[in-house]
Write an enzyme that holds these catalytic residues in place. Sequence first.
Site: not given
Ligand SMILES: NC(=O)c1ccc[n+]([C@@H]2O[C@H](COP(=O)([O-])OP(=O)(O)OC[C@H]3O[C@@H](n4cnc5c(N)ncnc54)[C@H](O)[C@@H]3O)[C@@H](O)[C@H]2O)c1
Length: 258
Positions: A16-17, A36, A62-63, A89, A154, A185
């Site tokens: 992801g991001i 991760d 694990d953060v 992130n 959240y 978003g």
């Molecule tokens: N997808 C969206 O629409 C969106 C929108 C706004 C904000 N965000 C934020 O962006 C960030 C990334 O989101 P994403 O969409 O890529 O999510 P995702 O679920 O695709 O990826 C999240 C990653 O974080 C890792 N992770 C989860 N818990 C963890 C922990 N305790 N320690 C270490 N790693 C951990 C997961 O294994 C995964 O690889 C998040 O903080 C999310 O809240 C996402």
Amino acid sequence: MSLQGKIAIVTGAGRGIGKATALRLARGGADVAVVDIDASSAEDTAREVQAIGRRTLAQRVDVTQRSEISAFADQVVDQFGHLDVMVANAGIVQVKFWLELDDVDLDRMFAVNIKGVIYSGQAAARHMMGQRSGRIINIASVAAKFGRPLYLHYGASKAAVVNLTRAEAYNLAAYGVTANSVCPGIVDTKMWEYLDEALGRIEGRPKGETIKQRLTTIPMGRLEVPEDVAGVVAFLASDEAGYITGQSVIVDGGTFME
Ligand SMILES: NC(=O)c1ccc[n+]([C@@H]2O[C@H](COP(=O)([O-])OP(=O)(O)OC[C@H]3O[C@@H](n4cnc5c(N)ncnc54)[C@H](O)[C@@H]3O)[C@@H](O)[C@H]2O)c1
């Protein structure tokens, strides 16, 4: 906008991001260490960073465990000499009616999305203050800006990230270190795949319909992609952004304007 010579850590970089951000920073010239909770996905991202021609380090962290992210930051500094960018992130989301949220739900959400961000910032700040330079970039969400009935915890966690980033910015300004948050978003990742399905199940829409419906609310007329966020993070990490601190930057195609 060069990131040449910079050393970065990205948390939740397995997909992801986080993954897009790690690769964007690497393309900009940074060496990027990735963590991760899922070790193999972190290693996959590290291989892609390497393929770009940058140095990397991957580890399962694990953060929510202060000692794990702190030890990783120390290891990065031991190996690469300094630490210039921390992208906090890693995050989780959960869809559940607010009256049914229990202690397990709340503790998990706040541990990952709030404590994890604080621990990552602390781990980086100790090195950055000594260097008198650095960037902390926390990934919040537009959910920080408004309440949503089906993910109260959240939204609350992301509002906390926006707020705690300002406190980090105050504490770090005298050391030449900036702290900013980015508020994406609706980003097309596994997280939204889950949201689409979970919100649809509760609100009575078939799979794919919720995201389609939300798409109509985005002035830019397309879903956000992880690279939209990664580009803004790369800018905030760059020398050009050196006088921006304590801000929350909304990156959502114009859906929420403040
Ligand atoms: N997808 C969206 O629409 C969106 C929108 C706004 C904000 N965000 C934020 O962006 C960030 C990334 O989101 P994403 O969409 O890529 O999510 P995702 O679920 O695709 O990826 C999240 C990653 O974080 C890792 N992770 C989860 N818990 C963890 C922990 N305790 N320690 C270490 N790693 C951990 C997961 O294994 C995964 O690889 C998040 O903080 C999310 O809240 C996402």
